[in-house]
Design a protein around this motif. Structure first.
Motif, short mmCIF file in Angstrom:
data_model
loop_
_atom_site.label_atom_id
_atom_site.label_comp_id
_atom_site.label_asym_id
_atom_site.label_seq_id
_atom_site.Cartn_x
_atom_site.Cartn_y
_atom_site.Cartn_z
N SER A 257 0.83 -1.21 0.00
CA SER A 257 0.00 0.00 0.00
C SER A 257 0.86 1.25 0.00
CB SER A 257 -0.91 0.02 1.24
OG SER A 257 -1.83 -1.03 1.20
N ASN A 258 1.87 1.27 0.86
CA ASN A 258 2.77 2.43 0.93
C ASN A 258 3.53 2.62 -0.38
OD1 ASN A 258 2.09 3.30 3.51
ND2 ASN A 258 3.53 1.90 4.47
N GLU A 259 3.95 1.54 -1.01
CA GLU A 259 4.67 1.64 -2.28
C GLU A 259 3.77 2.22 -3.37
OE1 GLU A 259 6.14 -2.32 -3.02
OE2 GLU A 259 7.62 -2.17 -1.40
N ASN B 122 -2.97 11.56 -3.53
CA ASN B 122 -2.13 10.38 -3.80
C ASN B 122 -2.64 9.16 -3.05
OD1 ASN B 122 -0.48 11.99 -5.37
ND2 ASN B 122 1.14 12.14 -3.86
N ILE B 123 -3.02 9.37 -1.79
CA ILE B 123 -3.53 8.26 -0.97
C ILE B 123 -4.83 7.73 -1.56
CG2 ILE B 123 -4.50 7.69 1.30
CD1 ILE B 123 -2.45 9.81 2.43
N GLY B 124 -5.72 8.62 -1.98
CA GLY B 124 -6.99 8.20 -2.56
C GLY B 124 -6.80 7.40 -3.84
N ILE B 125 -5.95 7.91 -4.72
CA ILE B 125 -5.69 7.21 -5.99
C ILE B 125 -5.06 5.85 -5.71
CG2 ILE B 125 -4.32 7.26 -8.12
CD1 ILE B 125 -4.60 10.37 -7.99
N ALA B 126 -4.11 5.82 -4.78
CA ALA B 126 -3.43 4.56 -4.44
C ALA B 126 -4.42 3.54 -3.88
CB ALA B 126 -2.31 4.83 -3.44
N SER B 127 -5.37 4.01 -3.08
CA SER B 127 -6.36 3.09 -2.51
C SER B 127 -7.20 2.43 -3.59
CB SER B 127 -7.28 3.84 -1.54
OG SER B 127 -6.55 4.32 -0.44
N VAL B 128 -7.61 3.22 -4.57
CA VAL B 128 -8.41 2.66 -5.66
C VAL B 128 -7.56 1.69 -6.48
CG1 VAL B 128 -9.75 3.19 -7.73
CG2 VAL B 128 -9.96 4.65 -5.72
N LYS B 129 -6.32 2.05 -6.74
CA LYS B 129 -5.43 1.15 -7.50
C LYS B 129 -5.22 -0.16 -6.74
CE LYS B 129 -3.03 4.43 -10.39
NZ LYS B 129 -1.78 4.86 -10.96
N PHE B 130 -5.02 -0.06 -5.42
CA PHE B 130 -4.85 -1.27 -4.61
C PHE B 130 -6.12 -2.12 -4.70
CE2 PHE B 130 -5.29 -3.88 -0.89
CZ PHE B 130 -4.02 -4.43 -0.73
#
Length: 191
Positions: free
Chosen positions: A66-68, A81-89
């Motif tokens: 998640s952090n990566e 960035n956190i929101g986009i990363a969450s959806v990608k994860f």
């Protein structure tokens, strides 16, 4: 003499993670990991006292991933960035996402303790968010999480794939962050 360590700890964790990707956290068993590694259960017990300890390491791996994904985002807005990363994860690891978020379980507590503190600290560094107290930041984060989880669930559901393009997801996240932050600013100024 103790048994020779046939597999590295990381290899065992990776095998357990692959099972979690396919079946969820409850799918992780010592026997399945041994089968995946083509081994007996002995090497696993050389490295881990029980399956729960191993699941804890899988949660740590999930936090690391998640952090990566967050660090790969480069919008200039840490919160976005956190929101986009969450959806990608959620899209890439949909079984794990659904297992951790949709089902009630002990694993999310562990995940939250490893990740949420870091998110609040990142929010404190954002110029626009510096006016808020830690409690207000937690409120903003909770409201965003509610929206984001719904968006992530929709993103993992293939029936929304044509509507939820990456561009649309980013636009929705930006708009919602702005709406929540501005709403709290207005309420704060009325006090």
């Amino acid at each position: 003499m103790p048994p020779k360590n046939k597999f590295l700890k990381e290899e065992i964790i990776e095998a357990a993670f692959q099972i979690a990707k396919e079946e969820g956290m409850d799918g992780i068993t010592i026997r399945k990991i041994a089968t995946k590694l083509g081994s007996s259960i002995a090497p696993i017990y050389v490295n881990f006292k029980d399956v729960e300890e191993l699941k804890g390491e899988v949660i740590s791996k999930i936090s690391q991933i998640s952090n990566e994904i967050i660090l790969k985002q480069d919008t200039g807005d840490k919160f976005l960035n956190i929101g986009i990363a969450s959806v990608k994860f959620a899209k890439e690891y949909s079984v794990i996402f659904k297992d951790l978020i949709v089902r009630s379980n002990i694993y999310m507590e562990s995940y939250d303790s490893q990740v949420m503190h870091n998110i609040i600290e990142a929010m404190k560094e954002d110029e626009e968010l510096k006016i808020f107290t830690e409690e207000e930041l937690k409120d903003i984060l909770m409201k965003m999480r509610v929206f984001q989880v719904g968006l992530c669930i929709m993103a993992t559901n293939e029936s929304f794939a044509s509507e939820l393009t990456d561009e649309k997801i980013i636009e929705m996240l930006k708009d919602t962050v702005g709406d929540i932050v501005n709403g709290i600013k207005v309420r704060k100024n009325k006090k």
